[in-house]
Design a protein around this motif. Sequence first.
Motif, PDB file in Angstrom:
ATOM      1  N   UNK A  83      62.169  66.900  97.557  1.00 49.30           N
ATOM      2  CA  UNK A  83      61.003  67.445  98.247  1.00 49.30           C
ATOM      3  C   UNK A  83      59.799  66.507  98.169  1.00 49.30           C
ATOM      4  N   UNK A  84      59.717  65.674  97.150  1.00 54.47           N
ATOM      5  CA  UNK A  84      58.550  64.813  96.994  1.00 54.47           C
ATOM      6  C   UNK A  84      58.786  63.388  97.491  1.00 54.47           C
ATOM      7  N   UNK A  85      59.970  63.109  98.023  1.00 54.37           N
ATOM      8  CA  UNK A  85      60.242  61.774  98.542  1.00 54.37           C
ATOM      9  C   UNK A  85      59.446  61.511  99.816  1.00 54.37           C
ATOM     10  N   UNK A  90      62.105  54.760 100.289  1.00 54.22           N
ATOM     11  CA  UNK A  90      63.395  54.451 100.909  1.00 54.22           C
ATOM     12  C   UNK A  90      64.120  53.329 100.164  1.00 54.22           C
ATOM     13  N   UNK A  91      63.406  52.264  99.821  1.00 52.10           N
ATOM     14  CA  UNK A  91      64.052  51.149  99.132  1.00 52.10           C
ATOM     15  C   UNK A  91      64.542  51.552  97.746  1.00 52.10           C
ATOM     16  N   UNK A  92      63.727  52.351  97.060  1.00 52.77           N
ATOM     17  CA  UNK A  92      64.152  52.807  95.732  1.00 52.77           C
ATOM     18  C   UNK A  92      65.368  53.718  95.825  1.00 52.77           C
ATOM     19  N   UNK A  93      65.399  54.610  96.816  1.00 54.33           N
ATOM     20  CA  UNK A  93      66.548  55.495  96.990  1.00 54.33           C
ATOM     21  C   UNK A  93      67.808  54.698  97.296  1.00 54.33           C
ATOM     22  N   UNK A  94      67.689  53.647  98.078  1.00 55.59           N
ATOM     23  CA  UNK A  94      68.827  52.783  98.360  1.00 55.59           C
ATOM     24  C   UNK A  94      69.333  52.140  97.072  1.00 55.59           C
ATOM     25  N   UNK A  95      68.407  51.672  96.242  1.00 57.54           N
ATOM     26  CA  UNK A  95      68.763  51.085  94.949  1.00 57.54           C
ATOM     27  C   UNK A  95      69.462  52.115  94.058  1.00 57.54           C
ATOM     28  N   UNK A  96      68.945  53.338  94.047  1.00 58.19           N
ATOM     29  CA  UNK A  96      69.524  54.383  93.196  1.00 58.19           C
ATOM     30  C   UNK A  96      70.944  54.729  93.613  1.00 58.19           C
ATOM     31  N   UNK A 106      61.466  64.161  85.879  1.00 55.73           N
ATOM     32  CA  UNK A 106      60.337  63.796  86.728  1.00 55.73           C
ATOM     33  C   UNK A 106      59.061  64.002  85.928  1.00 55.73           C
ATOM     34  N   UNK A 107      58.119  63.076  86.067  1.00 57.64           N
ATOM     35  CA  UNK A 107      56.853  63.222  85.346  1.00 57.64           C
ATOM     36  C   UNK A 107      55.695  62.854  86.256  1.00 57.64           C
TER      37      UNK A 107
END
Length: 333
Positions: A83-85, A90-96, A106-107
């Motif tokens: 929900x907070x993306x 996008x680049x970090x999600x691809x890396x993950x 989450x903090x």
Amino acid sequence: MSRRISTAPLALLLVSLGSAAGGAYAYHRYRDADWERRENEYQRQLQGKLTESEKQMQSLNTELGTARARLVTQASLDEKYQAQLTAKDADFEKFRREHALALKSLSDATFQLQQREHGGKETAREVPPSPPPPGEPTVPSVHPVIAYEYTDPEGRVQLKDPNIWVQGDEELQLQQLFRVEGTVLQQTNGSLMTERVQLQEVSADGTGKYRELAAARLVDASFTYANAPLAGPPGGLKWGPSWMATVGTSFRSESLLRVGASARVVKWGPVGLAAGLSSDFLSLEGSGGDAFVTFTPSVKGRELGLVLGGGVHLPLGGTQRVRPNLTVSFVVY
């Protein structure tokens, strides 16, 4: 003429087998009870039914720098994360996804940094007026143009004002370094966790180290995490003895069974290596050391207290100094 079998070794064998089976049963029951206790504790804490001590651990404490913490399920944590993306992630999600990284917490923290500087370097200079275009008369200025600059002692704040008599032409440049420190702590006998976050402004000393200039005050912080208890012992390579009572056989030996004790010294998933001593209590040929590979069966992801093995038996005497060996072991600790 039939050979008379002594009842003493048979009685000792029965006592050893009974003790081993009892120890394995108690070990299995204790471990199951421990799993059930952890699951019950997790469900209680997940529902927010916390003790006063646990409530203090999960509450916001700006003096200690601990965040407001909340235990949720993995599904709820993933939903909050999605929900907070934003497009910036996008680049970090691809890396993950490429590295199969699972979300654990989450903090979010808000700090207040208030500082007062003394000293620094400032300059003020009068700027001569620009000559008028050819053919136009010189118009005297009401105020001489004065340019002003200020740099703080650390060189991280710089203020430029090309004309102090004009508002809106000022330029403030900030070049600051911040250190963020986070510490995650977990209960030793539960699933609750908490996070401590700290923010300091630092200055590089030129030797690869940083000197603290100011510490920010924590205003608000949240820490949301998923930490369900493991269904069983974690996998991977593990070192350390696991003591077992062992019953072994070497097929064509004079005595069919030997009893003894062994220790599994290394374990990788269900497979391990063990060594020990065993004897048939009749002869040197039936007594000696054992070295074998172990396999631990499991039911619904939970390991049994029973261990199967295969390897060699090394007799203390006799002509055949190495014998094949099959074992059934009972974990007692």
